[in-house]
Write an enzyme that holds these catalytic residues in place. Sequence first.
Site, PDB file in Angstrom:
ATOM      1  N   THR A  30     -14.039 -14.074 -36.245  1.00 22.74           N
ATOM      2  CA  THR A  30     -13.940 -13.802 -34.556  1.00 22.74           C
ATOM      3  C   THR A  30     -12.755 -13.030 -34.275  1.00 22.74           C
ATOM      4  OG1 THR A  30     -13.425 -14.991 -32.556  1.00 22.74           O
ATOM      5  CG2 THR A  30     -12.724 -16.111 -34.628  1.00 22.74           C
ATOM      6  N   GLU A  34     -10.904 -13.671 -31.738  1.00 27.79           N
ATOM      7  CA  GLU A  34      -9.661 -14.584 -31.257  1.00 27.79           C
ATOM      8  C   GLU A  34      -8.702 -14.607 -32.359  1.00 27.79           C
ATOM      9  OE1 GLU A  34     -10.777 -18.223 -29.656  1.00 27.79           O
ATOM     10  OE2 GLU A  34     -12.860 -17.534 -28.545  1.00 27.79           O
ATOM     11  N   TYR A  83      -8.906 -23.492 -32.810  1.00 30.91           N
ATOM     12  CA  TYR A  83      -9.881 -22.868 -33.405  1.00 30.91           C
ATOM     13  C   TYR A  83      -9.578 -21.629 -34.020  1.00 30.91           C
ATOM     14  CZ  TYR A  83     -13.889 -19.705 -33.356  1.00 30.91           C
ATOM     15  OH  TYR A  83     -14.991 -18.948 -33.850  1.00 30.91           O
ATOM     16  N   LYS A  90      -9.874 -20.200 -37.849  1.00 22.69           N
ATOM     17  CA  LYS A  90     -10.662 -18.942 -38.328  1.00 22.69           C
ATOM     18  C   LYS A  90      -9.478 -17.919 -39.017  1.00 22.69           C
ATOM     19  CE  LYS A  90     -14.294 -18.031 -37.971  1.00 22.69           C
ATOM     20  NZ  LYS A  90     -15.336 -18.385 -38.676  1.00 22.69           N
TER      21      LYS A  90
HETATM   22  P1  NAD Z   1     -22.228 -22.779 -33.909  1.00 21.17           P
HETATM   23  O1  NAD Z   1     -21.548 -23.972 -33.443  1.00 21.17           O
HETATM   24  O2  NAD Z   1     -23.463 -22.564 -32.877  1.00 21.17           O
HETATM   25  O3  NAD Z   1     -23.265 -23.162 -35.142  1.00 21.17           O
HETATM   26  C1  NAD Z   1     -22.448 -23.580 -36.332  1.00 21.17           C
HETATM   27  C2  NAD Z   1     -23.416 -24.103 -37.280  1.00 21.17           C
HETATM   28  O4  NAD Z   1     -22.543 -24.528 -38.373  1.00 21.17           O
HETATM   29  C3  NAD Z   1     -24.447 -25.338 -36.891  1.00 21.17           C
HETATM   30  O5  NAD Z   1     -25.491 -24.998 -37.512  1.00 21.17           O
HETATM   31  C4  NAD Z   1     -23.619 -26.421 -37.430  1.00 21.17           C
HETATM   32  O6  NAD Z   1     -24.490 -27.419 -38.006  1.00 21.17           O
HETATM   33  C5  NAD Z   1     -23.099 -25.656 -38.907  1.00 21.17           C
HETATM   34  N1  NAD Z   1     -21.859 -26.495 -39.403  1.00 21.17           N
HETATM   35  C6  NAD Z   1     -20.746 -26.907 -38.834  1.00 21.17           C
HETATM   36  N2  NAD Z   1     -19.986 -27.365 -39.759  1.00 21.17           N
HETATM   37  C7  NAD Z   1     -20.613 -27.405 -40.891  1.00 21.17           C
HETATM   38  C8  NAD Z   1     -20.234 -27.913 -42.115  1.00 21.17           C
HETATM   39  N3  NAD Z   1     -18.955 -28.995 -42.565  1.00 21.17           N
HETATM   40  N4  NAD Z   1     -21.098 -28.032 -43.247  1.00 21.17           N
HETATM   41  C9  NAD Z   1     -22.275 -26.962 -43.091  1.00 21.17           C
HETATM   42  N5  NAD Z   1     -22.511 -26.641 -41.626  1.00 21.17           N
HETATM   43  C10 NAD Z   1     -21.874 -26.870 -40.822  1.00 21.17           C
HETATM   44  O7  NAD Z   1     -21.591 -21.309 -34.225  1.00 21.17           O
HETATM   45  P2  NAD Z   1     -21.932 -19.776 -33.880  1.00 21.17           P
HETATM   46  O8  NAD Z   1     -21.526 -19.719 -32.231  1.00 21.17           O
HETATM   47  O9  NAD Z   1     -23.289 -19.774 -34.201  1.00 21.17           O
HETATM   48  O10 NAD Z   1     -20.511 -19.268 -34.615  1.00 21.17           O
HETATM   49  C11 NAD Z   1     -21.259 -18.833 -36.066  1.00 21.17           C
HETATM   50  C12 NAD Z   1     -20.010 -18.421 -36.580  1.00 21.17           C
HETATM   51  O11 NAD Z   1     -19.750 -17.000 -36.178  1.00 21.17           O
HETATM   52  C13 NAD Z   1     -19.033 -19.113 -36.546  1.00 21.17           C
HETATM   53  O12 NAD Z   1     -18.088 -18.876 -37.842  1.00 21.17           O
HETATM   54  C14 NAD Z   1     -17.820 -18.631 -35.563  1.00 21.17           C
HETATM   55  O13 NAD Z   1     -16.446 -18.595 -35.921  1.00 21.17           O
HETATM   56  C15 NAD Z   1     -18.248 -17.125 -35.606  1.00 21.17           C
HETATM   57  N6  NAD Z   1     -18.136 -16.285 -34.413  1.00 21.17           N
HETATM   58  C16 NAD Z   1     -18.941 -16.684 -33.364  1.00 21.17           C
HETATM   59  C17 NAD Z   1     -18.935 -16.155 -31.899  1.00 21.17           C
HETATM   60  C18 NAD Z   1     -19.501 -16.650 -30.774  1.00 21.17           C
HETATM   61  O14 NAD Z   1     -19.556 -16.036 -29.725  1.00 21.17           O
HETATM   62  N7  NAD Z   1     -20.171 -17.724 -30.744  1.00 21.17           N
HETATM   63  C19 NAD Z   1     -18.248 -14.880 -31.945  1.00 21.17           C
HETATM   64  C20 NAD Z   1     -17.419 -14.472 -33.118  1.00 21.17           C
HETATM   65  C21 NAD Z   1     -17.685 -15.111 -34.466  1.00 21.17           C
HETATM   66  O1  DAU Z   2     -14.361 -14.157 -28.859  1.00 19.79           O
HETATM   67  C1  DAU Z   2     -15.491 -14.939 -29.774  1.00 19.79           C
HETATM   68  C2  DAU Z   2     -15.439 -16.318 -29.577  1.00 19.79           C
HETATM   69  O2  DAU Z   2     -16.154 -16.471 -28.471  1.00 19.79           O
HETATM   70  C3  DAU Z   2     -15.924 -17.144 -30.735  1.00 19.79           C
HETATM   71  O3  DAU Z   2     -14.922 -17.157 -31.649  1.00 19.79           O
HETATM   72  C4  DAU Z   2     -16.085 -18.786 -30.388  1.00 19.79           C
HETATM   73  O4  DAU Z   2     -16.743 -19.339 -31.074  1.00 19.79           O
HETATM   74  C5  DAU Z   2     -16.989 -18.803 -29.002  1.00 19.79           C
HETATM   75  O5  DAU Z   2     -16.974 -19.931 -28.570  1.00 19.79           O
HETATM   76  C6  DAU Z   2     -16.245 -17.752 -27.880  1.00 19.79           C
HETATM   77  O6  DAU Z   2     -14.970 -18.192 -27.367  1.00 19.79           O
HETATM   78  P1  DAU Z   2     -14.595 -18.312 -25.799  1.00 19.79           P
HETATM   79  O7  DAU Z   2     -13.529 -19.467 -25.689  1.00 19.79           O
HETATM   80  O8  DAU Z   2     -14.217 -17.108 -25.511  1.00 19.79           O
HETATM   81  O9  DAU Z   2     -16.020 -18.733 -25.318  1.00 19.79           O
HETATM   82  P2  DAU Z   2     -16.373 -19.824 -24.172  1.00 19.79           P
HETATM   83  O10 DAU Z   2     -17.981 -19.877 -23.909  1.00 19.79           O
HETATM   84  O11 DAU Z   2     -15.933 -21.339 -24.719  1.00 19.79           O
HETATM   85  O12 DAU Z   2     -15.525 -19.354 -23.032  1.00 19.79           O
HETATM   86  C7  DAU Z   2     -15.793 -18.026 -22.338  1.00 19.79           C
HETATM   87  C8  DAU Z   2     -14.601 -17.845 -21.264  1.00 19.79           C
HETATM   88  O13 DAU Z   2     -15.157 -18.880 -20.147  1.00 19.79           O
HETATM   89  C9  DAU Z   2     -13.366 -18.378 -21.468  1.00 19.79           C
HETATM   90  O14 DAU Z   2     -12.692 -17.538 -20.778  1.00 19.79           O
HETATM   91  C10 DAU Z   2     -13.173 -19.647 -20.999  1.00 19.79           C
HETATM   92  C11 DAU Z   2     -14.020 -19.746 -19.707  1.00 19.79           C
HETATM   93  N1  DAU Z   2     -14.817 -21.033 -19.529  1.00 19.79           N
HETATM   94  C12 DAU Z   2     -15.451 -21.661 -20.482  1.00 19.79           C
HETATM   95  C13 DAU Z   2     -16.253 -22.930 -20.171  1.00 19.79           C
HETATM   96  C14 DAU Z   2     -16.837 -23.394 -21.344  1.00 19.79           C
HETATM   97  C15 DAU Z   2     -14.638 -21.517 -18.199  1.00 19.79           C
HETATM   98  O15 DAU Z   2     -14.304 -20.898 -17.291  1.00 19.79           O
HETATM   99  N2  DAU Z   2     -15.397 -22.656 -18.000  1.00 19.79           N
HETATM  100  C16 DAU Z   2     -16.077 -23.341 -18.932  1.00 19.79           C
HETATM  101  O16 DAU Z   2     -16.927 -24.530 -18.430  1.00 19.79           O
END
Ligand code: NAD
Ligand code: DAU
Length: 351
Positions: free
Chosen positions: A131, A133, A156, A160
């Site tokens: 990420t 972050e 978090y 990472k």
């Molecule tokens: P998510 O939370 O939607 O999914 C995570 C998945 O991992 C789930 O299917 C869960 O069952 C599985 N999991 C969790 N713990 C586990 C364990 N101990 N063993 C096996 N499986 C396990 O996550 P996401 O948003 O799809 O993110 C996927 C990856 O991408 C993560 O590594 C996250 O850090 C990274 N990432 C996410 C974002 C975002 O915006 N969502 C952005 C950049 C990077």
């Molecule tokens: O930048 C990549 C990351 O983006 C990933 O690595 C993370 O897994 C993913 O969860 C996401 O993190 P953020 O913290 O940026 O996402 P989130 O959707 O939780 O929040 C986005 C923005 O919105 C953040 O500034 C917090 C704000 N927020 C979030 C929630 C859930 C609110 O204002 N209200 C809310 O209820």
Amino acid sequence: MKKIVITGGAGFIGSHVVRRFVNNYPDYDIYNLDALTYAGNLENIKDIEDKPNYKFIKADITDAAAISALFKEHAFDGVIHLAAESHVDRSITDPLAFVRTNVEGTLNLLNAFKELWAGNFNGKRFYHVSTDEVYGTLGAEGLFTEETPYAPNSPYSASKAASDHFVRAYGETYGLPYVLTNCSNNYGPNHFPEKLIPLFINNIINNKSLPVYGDGNYTRDWLFVIDHAVAIDKVFHEGKNHQTYNIGGFNEWKNIDLVRLLCKVMDAKLGRAEGESEKLITYVKDRPGHDLRYAIDASKINKELNWEPSVTFEEGLNFTVDWFLNNQEWLKNVTSGAYMKYYDNQYTNRV
Ligand code: NAD
Ligand code: DAU
């Protein structure tokens, strides 16, 4: 490479990656390894579960013995590692869970891969999905590049960052052939409704308040999830070993502006008067350690691998809102039971 294990393939991003690999590479065996935590849902990949090149393995990456045995049994040539605890707010209440899965789990995969190939890594690849972050926060100006020093601010992002460091260290120390990507905020179908966009879509549908943290002037760089899956495909096949690539949407939005746009789009789709859903906006107590701004310089992946986002934010957001409106059964299923307890803990008394 023929046998590829994708971890976290039942989650949000992982499900789009699994679908892409299963559909685009019929000669690969794709194994989806997932513990099915609250965030994992096999419904997300129902459309491909009967394909001959797809197998699901229920396993927990924190279980070193089980992971090692699975790697020995299947001799995976490639790993695409997405499994993680991914929600910043949850990491603030339970940091250790993030260390176990994101740090120890990643180490277990690295060890299993290293032991399996015992230094003979020819044609093998370990892809770690991370990420933006890890870089911490930006002020009003500038972009995260691959050279930006790590400065994680939440449990978090610290977990990472630690996992990224271990991946790099295994590359240096044991010659493990890795690639690593740091991506910005994703959005799209199957996004779990604890994160901003799907949470607010669900709350707008149900006429519940929209809890904006702090003053709402926090900025994120949003990327459509299918464009992230395309980038992962490119880096897995064409990325250079021991390299990091930043992936981003070239698409910065202040939270409050994004929420207002979402309200407008949803009012139109739900047949509500314009301005109706905006009335649900409620400013609530800020997230501790809240990063002000993320924005990615994705010029390296753009120039070296010819990748760029394929959809505009308007197109991606429309598609996403339509998906949620057409999949309200999915939303209801994932927001029952334990989710309600989480929601109450997270948002009650936050105003
Ligand atoms: P998510 O939370 O939607 O999914 C995570 C998945 O991992 C789930 O299917 C869960 O069952 C599985 N999991 C969790 N713990 C586990 C364990 N101990 N063993 C096996 N499986 C396990 O996550 P996401 O948003 O799809 O993110 C996927 C990856 O991408 C993560 O590594 C996250 O850090 C990274 N990432 C996410 C974002 C975002 O915006 N969502 C952005 C950049 C990077
Ligand atoms: O930048 C990549 C990351 O983006 C990933 O690595 C993370 O897994 C993913 O969860 C996401 O993190 P953020 O913290 O940026 O996402 P989130 O959707 O939780 O929040 C986005 C923005 O919105 C953040 O500034 C917090 C704000 N927020 C979030 C929630 C859930 C609110 O204002 N209200 C809310 O209820």
